[in-house]
Enzyme design. Structure first.
Site, mmCIF file in Angstrom:
data_model
loop_
_atom_site.group_PDB
_atom_site.id
_atom_site.type_symbol
_atom_site.label_atom_id
_atom_site.label_comp_id
_atom_site.label_asym_id
_atom_site.label_seq_id
_atom_site.Cartn_x
_atom_site.Cartn_y
_atom_site.Cartn_z
ATOM 1 C CG ASP A 1 -1.694 1.229 1.411
ATOM 2 O OD1 ASP A 1 -2.369 1.638 0.455
ATOM 3 O OD2 ASP A 1 -1.629 1.823 2.503
ATOM 4 C CG ASP B 1 -1.483 7.722 0.489
ATOM 5 O OD1 ASP B 1 -0.590 8.556 0.368
ATOM 6 O OD2 ASP B 1 -2.315 7.467 -0.401
#
Length: 221
Positions: free
Chosen positions: A17, A19
């Site tokens: 991922d 953020d």
């Protein structure tokens, strides 16, 4: 689980991922979303925790606000976030960890639109992978597993042979639903997370052992 419980097996690929997992962009995102929430009369304190880890259009669509076009509103928020990247930074140790990975063995799988993802990676001085799965690449965003399944497919590996690095509940759920092993990054968490998955505070204590039979994470100490 803790860092001591990290998986010891080898994996075909690592999926990250973005953020909250390899970069910290919470302040930027929350500034844009706070302005939007205030303009729509929402309770900002209650609303902000719901924005992380999912696509902007899904966040807006879930609210069911009358007279609101989720696609148009999400595009406006994305533009605001693209213009506000001054305090985005890497999660400690992430840059070196990513640079140690074979380019064909890792990908970023983000709920952010591609343009925003590339802007944030550049602002944080992070490497851009050969494969980046972004919001517009899938029909169903996290917590659906589609994004991780697509990344594994494009890398030519099985999702069950991937190690997913995530920070938000929706992403953790998506990784697990894809059949991958999940490691939770807690660098941006304000409170301890209750999870059955291994956790790491950041990447500074990790090294990667890359061999012909796959990737394995190990402690640097």
């Amino acid at each position: 689980m803790t860092t001591q419980d990290l998986p010891t097996r080898r994996f075909a690929a690592f999926l990250f991922d973005m953020d909250g997992t390899i970069i910290s962009s919470i302040a930027s995102a929350e500034r844009a979303w706070t302005r939007w929430a205030q303009s729509h009369g929402l309770d900002v304190a209650r609303f902000l925790p719901t924005i992380h880890g999912v696509r902007s259009v899904d966040t807006i669509r879930r609210l069911g606000l009358p007279g609101v076009d989720p696609e148009a509103e999400a595009a406006a928020i994305t533009q605001a976030e693209i213009e506000d990247v001054g305090d985005i930074a890497e999660i400690p140790g992430a840059r070196a960890f990513l640079q140690a990975l074979p380019p064909e063995r890792w990908a970023i799988v983000t709920s952010a639109p591609r343009e925003l993802a590339l802007r944030r990676l550049d602002a944080a001085g992070m490497p851009v992978p050969a494969l980046l799965v972004a919001a517009e690449d899938i029909d169903r965003g996290k917590p659906a597993p589609d994004c991780f399944l697509l990344a594994a497919e494009r890398l030519g590996v099985a999702a069950a042979d991937c190690l997913v690095f995530e920070d938000a509940p929706a992403g953790i759920q998506a990784g697990a639903a894809a059949g991958a092993t999940v490691v939770v990054v807690t660098a941006t968490h304000h409170a301890p997370i209750e999870t059955a998955h291994a956790t790491i505070p950041d990447y500074r204590a990790l090294t990667v052992d890359a061999g012909p039979d796959g990737l394995r994470i190990a402690s640097a100490h």
